[in-house]
Motif scaffolding. Sequence first.
Motif, PDB file in Angstrom:
ATOM      1  N   PHE A 100       0.072 -21.487  91.758  1.00 32.27           N
ATOM      2  CA  PHE A 100       0.140 -21.272  90.310  1.00 32.27           C
ATOM      3  C   PHE A 100       0.348 -19.798  89.988  1.00 32.27           C
ATOM      4  CE2 PHE A 100      -2.576 -19.848  86.748  1.00 32.27           C
ATOM      5  CZ  PHE A 100      -1.848 -20.367  85.686  1.00 32.27           C
ATOM      6  N   GLN A 101      -0.376 -18.913  90.668  1.00 33.90           N
ATOM      7  CA  GLN A 101      -0.215 -17.480  90.432  1.00 33.90           C
ATOM      8  C   GLN A 101       1.213 -17.035  90.730  1.00 33.90           C
ATOM      9  OE1 GLN A 101      -3.531 -16.339  93.032  1.00 33.90           O
ATOM     10  NE2 GLN A 101      -4.487 -15.297  91.299  1.00 33.90           N
ATOM     11  N   GLY A 102       1.768 -17.545  91.821  1.00 26.99           N
ATOM     12  CA  GLY A 102       3.135 -17.188  92.163  1.00 26.99           C
ATOM     13  C   GLY A 102       4.127 -17.663  91.121  1.00 26.99           C
ATOM     14  N   ALA A 103       3.884 -18.869  90.589  1.00 28.30           N
ATOM     15  CA  ALA A 103       4.793 -19.421  89.584  1.00 28.30           C
ATOM     16  C   ALA A 103       4.749 -18.617  88.290  1.00 28.30           C
ATOM     17  CB  ALA A 103       4.436 -20.877  89.313  1.00 28.30           C
ATOM     18  N   CYS A 104       3.611 -17.985  88.008  1.00 29.77           N
ATOM     19  CA  CYS A 104       3.465 -17.201  86.779  1.00 29.77           C
ATOM     20  C   CYS A 104       4.003 -15.776  86.923  1.00 29.77           C
ATOM     21  CB  CYS A 104       1.992 -17.121  86.374  1.00 29.77           C
ATOM     22  SG  CYS A 104       1.281 -18.693  85.860  1.00 29.77           S
ATOM     23  N   ALA A 105       4.238 -15.347  88.147  1.00 32.32           N
ATOM     24  CA  ALA A 105       4.640 -13.959  88.378  1.00 32.32           C
ATOM     25  C   ALA A 105       6.068 -13.709  87.915  1.00 32.32           C
ATOM     26  CB  ALA A 105       4.511 -13.625  89.863  1.00 32.32           C
ATOM     27  N   PRO A 106       6.326 -12.546  87.335  1.00 32.30           N
ATOM     28  CA  PRO A 106       7.702 -12.208  86.944  1.00 32.30           C
ATOM     29  C   PRO A 106       8.544 -11.849  88.164  1.00 32.30           C
ATOM     30  CG  PRO A 106       6.252 -10.348  86.553  1.00 32.30           C
ATOM     31  CD  PRO A 106       5.368 -11.483  87.005  1.00 32.30           C
ATOM     32  N   GLN A 107       9.834 -11.807  87.978  1.00 34.38           N
ATOM     33  CA  GLN A 107      10.727 -11.358  89.045  1.00 34.38           C
ATOM     34  C   GLN A 107      10.409  -9.901  89.368  1.00 34.38           C
ATOM     35  OE1 GLN A 107      12.816 -13.271  90.648  1.00 34.38           O
ATOM     36  NE2 GLN A 107      13.706 -11.713  91.970  1.00 34.38           N
ATOM     37  N   VAL A 108      10.253  -9.596  90.641  1.00 32.48           N
ATOM     38  CA  VAL A 108       9.824  -8.256  91.026  1.00 32.48           C
ATOM     39  C   VAL A 108      10.795  -7.646  92.030  1.00 32.48           C
ATOM     40  CG1 VAL A 108       7.375  -8.717  90.630  1.00 32.48           C
ATOM     41  CG2 VAL A 108       8.376  -9.186  92.877  1.00 32.48           C
ATOM     42  N   SER A 109      10.755  -6.320  92.076  1.00 30.11           N
ATOM     43  CA  SER A 109      11.457  -5.568  93.109  1.00 30.11           C
ATOM     44  C   SER A 109      10.425  -4.641  93.740  1.00 30.11           C
ATOM     45  CB  SER A 109      12.609  -4.759  92.509  1.00 30.11           C
ATOM     46  OG  SER A 109      13.248  -3.986  93.507  1.00 30.11           O
ATOM     47  N   GLY A 166       9.618  -1.889  96.781  1.00 34.75           N
ATOM     48  CA  GLY A 166      10.202  -1.023  97.800  1.00 34.75           C
ATOM     49  C   GLY A 166      11.712  -1.063  97.805  1.00 34.75           C
ATOM     50  N   GLY A 167      12.297  -1.292  96.630  1.00 35.73           N
ATOM     51  CA  GLY A 167      13.749  -1.337  96.528  1.00 35.73           C
ATOM     52  C   GLY A 167      14.364  -2.658  96.943  1.00 35.73           C
ATOM     53  N   LEU A 168      13.532  -3.658  97.248  1.00 33.45           N
ATOM     54  CA  LEU A 168      14.038  -4.965  97.670  1.00 33.45           C
ATOM     55  C   LEU A 168      13.647  -6.045  96.667  1.00 33.45           C
ATOM     56  CD1 LEU A 168      13.217  -4.902 101.503  1.00 33.45           C
ATOM     57  CD2 LEU A 168      15.425  -4.470 100.410  1.00 33.45           C
ATOM     58  N   THR A 169      14.553  -6.977  96.446  1.00 31.31           N
ATOM     59  CA  THR A 169      14.290  -8.135  95.593  1.00 31.31           C
ATOM     60  C   THR A 169      14.148  -9.364  96.483  1.00 31.31           C
ATOM     61  OG1 THR A 169      15.573  -7.183  93.787  1.00 31.31           O
ATOM     62  CG2 THR A 169      15.149  -9.550  93.698  1.00 31.31           C
ATOM     63  N   PRO A 170      13.112 -10.174  96.273  1.00 27.37           N
ATOM     64  CA  PRO A 170      12.917 -11.341  97.149  1.00 27.37           C
ATOM     65  C   PRO A 170      14.048 -12.353  97.029  1.00 27.37           C
ATOM     66  CG  PRO A 170      11.432 -11.420  95.263  1.00 27.37           C
ATOM     67  CD  PRO A 170      12.062 -10.069  95.249  1.00 27.37           C
ATOM     68  N   GLN A 171      14.310 -13.028  98.123  1.00 28.09           N
ATOM     69  CA  GLN A 171      15.326 -14.068  98.163  1.00 28.09           C
ATOM     70  C   GLN A 171      14.848 -15.351  97.495  1.00 28.09           C
ATOM     71  OE1 GLN A 171      17.956 -12.050  99.084  1.00 28.09           O
ATOM     72  NE2 GLN A 171      18.677 -13.709 100.384  1.00 28.09           N
ATOM     73  N   LEU A 172      13.538 -15.610  97.611  1.00 26.11           N
ATOM     74  CA  LEU A 172      12.996 -16.900  97.184  1.00 26.11           C
ATOM     75  C   LEU A 172      11.490 -16.777  97.035  1.00 26.11           C
ATOM     76  CD1 LEU A 172      13.262 -20.136  96.977  1.00 26.11           C
ATOM     77  CD2 LEU A 172      12.826 -20.129  99.441  1.00 26.11           C
ATOM     78  N   ARG A 173      10.918 -17.554  96.126  1.00 24.09           N
ATOM     79  CA  ARG A 173       9.465 -17.713  96.073  1.00 24.09           C
ATOM     80  C   ARG A 173       9.166 -19.156  96.451  1.00 24.09           C
ATOM     81  NH1 ARG A 173       5.187 -14.888  94.011  1.00 24.09           N
ATOM     82  NH2 ARG A 173       6.494 -13.443  92.822  1.00 24.09           N
ATOM     83  N   GLN A 174       8.442 -19.353  97.536  1.00 21.90           N
ATOM     84  CA  GLN A 174       8.155 -20.697  98.005  1.00 21.90           C
ATOM     85  C   GLN A 174       7.337 -21.463  96.969  1.00 21.90           C
ATOM     86  OE1 GLN A 174       6.361 -19.435 101.798  1.00 21.90           O
ATOM     87  NE2 GLN A 174       7.958 -20.601 102.837  1.00 21.90           N
ATOM     88  N   PHE A 175       7.754 -22.678  96.680  1.00 25.91           N
ATOM     89  CA  PHE A 175       7.067 -23.465  95.667  1.00 25.91           C
ATOM     90  C   PHE A 175       5.641 -23.808  96.078  1.00 25.91           C
ATOM     91  CE2 PHE A 175       5.885 -27.896  94.558  1.00 25.91           C
ATOM     92  CZ  PHE A 175       5.570 -27.688  93.229  1.00 25.91           C
ATOM     93  N   TYR A 176       5.440 -24.187  97.335  1.00 20.36           N
ATOM     94  CA  TYR A 176       4.162 -24.778  97.714  1.00 20.36           C
ATOM     95  C   TYR A 176       3.010 -23.784  97.797  1.00 20.36           C
ATOM     96  CZ  TYR A 176       4.379 -23.220 102.634  1.00 20.36           C
ATOM     97  OH  TYR A 176       4.415 -22.479 103.790  1.00 20.36           O
ATOM     98  N   ASN A 177       3.315 -22.479  97.914  1.00 22.94           N
ATOM     99  CA  ASN A 177       2.218 -21.512  97.973  1.00 22.94           C
ATOM    100  C   ASN A 177       2.471 -20.231  97.180  1.00 22.94           C
ATOM    101  OD1 ASN A 177       4.094 -20.178  99.532  1.00 22.94           O
ATOM    102  ND2 ASN A 177       2.874 -20.157 101.407  1.00 22.94           N
ATOM    103  N   GLY A 178       3.617 -20.130  96.520  1.00 24.68           N
ATOM    104  CA  GLY A 178       3.895 -18.957  95.700  1.00 24.68           C
ATOM    105  C   GLY A 178       4.253 -17.712  96.472  1.00 24.68           C
ATOM    106  N   GLN A 179       4.467 -17.842  97.778  1.00 25.89           N
ATOM    107  CA  GLN A 179       4.744 -16.676  98.616  1.00 25.89           C
ATOM    108  C   GLN A 179       6.222 -16.297  98.548  1.00 25.89           C
ATOM    109  OE1 GLN A 179       3.422 -17.177 102.659  1.00 25.89           O
ATOM    110  NE2 GLN A 179       3.152 -14.988 102.952  1.00 25.89           N
TER     111      GLN A 179
END
Length: 295
Positions: A247-256, A258-271
């Motif tokens: 749930f916390q991961g789903a609520c998090a805004p898109q982040v960058s 260290g100059g990197l943008t994540p490829q994906l946020r896993q649904f099952y754990n928000g990682q």
Amino acid sequence: MNTTAALLSEHPTNYVYNTDYVTQSDKAWARNYRPIHTMLVHTSIGGDGLTYADFKTAFLPRDDDDDLRLRASAVPPNQRTWRLQSEADCELWFHSEISNIVLAAWNQYPVVTQTSHTKPPLIANISEEVDTTYSVKFGATRTVLAIGEMKRNLVDPRLWQGGDISSSASQKKLSQELRGYADKYQCPQVFCFDGKTLLLLQFRANRVEDILKENCPVDCWVLPRASSFTTLRSALYMLLVQGFRRFQGACAPQVSVGGLTPQLRQFYNGQLIWAAPEGMNVLEHPGGYQRSVDA
């Protein structure tokens, strides 16, 4: 006054008589779902005959907010004798001896609400109702952290512990039903309690639609009520924490970071999944940054 940490580490002490009556499950709507095929079992039976659970290999690590929850006050159940004759008896035992103790940790940081036989909060036109739902409200939206289904002496712990239920029609039907509820409630953290065994499942779905896939890996814990070293209370608490991290991961805004943008946020754990310089997708940030929760 006891703390939740103390009571989560204790097994129920009230006497239980189980009639061993069995209720089969063969719901027509569940036949549309694939049986669980790829299981990752995280429980083992020791030389002392007790079952030990490993949550570290499948759940996110403990964080500072856990300390707040585990310091909360809690009271043990009243002394009484139990006769588990019907599914309703199993359900009442679970809520009285397990769930109510766990929910003392979730009376704040945040408040988690348990409801029985309620429809999914986010999906309309669903006629099926799972037996128990744990959810959290943020703004006007309620999100399901974990769901549970009650049965009567139906779970075959030997087959689930072995990681292969393909030889049993009843266990395959049960797995179809649990996958179906995970899909309908959009909740990869699922459990089933049948009076004898607590079965915990986690569908490792990178996207919610991956729950439907037959090859979706499913984490599995098989905890006998009467012979588990790991307490059922601590197991349910850990399942809720994992649902809360999602749930916390789903609520998090898109982040960058260290100059990197994540490829994906896993649904099952928000990682977050990051792209490494070598072109591989990795769980750990290439710069060494780590996720944390401030208490």
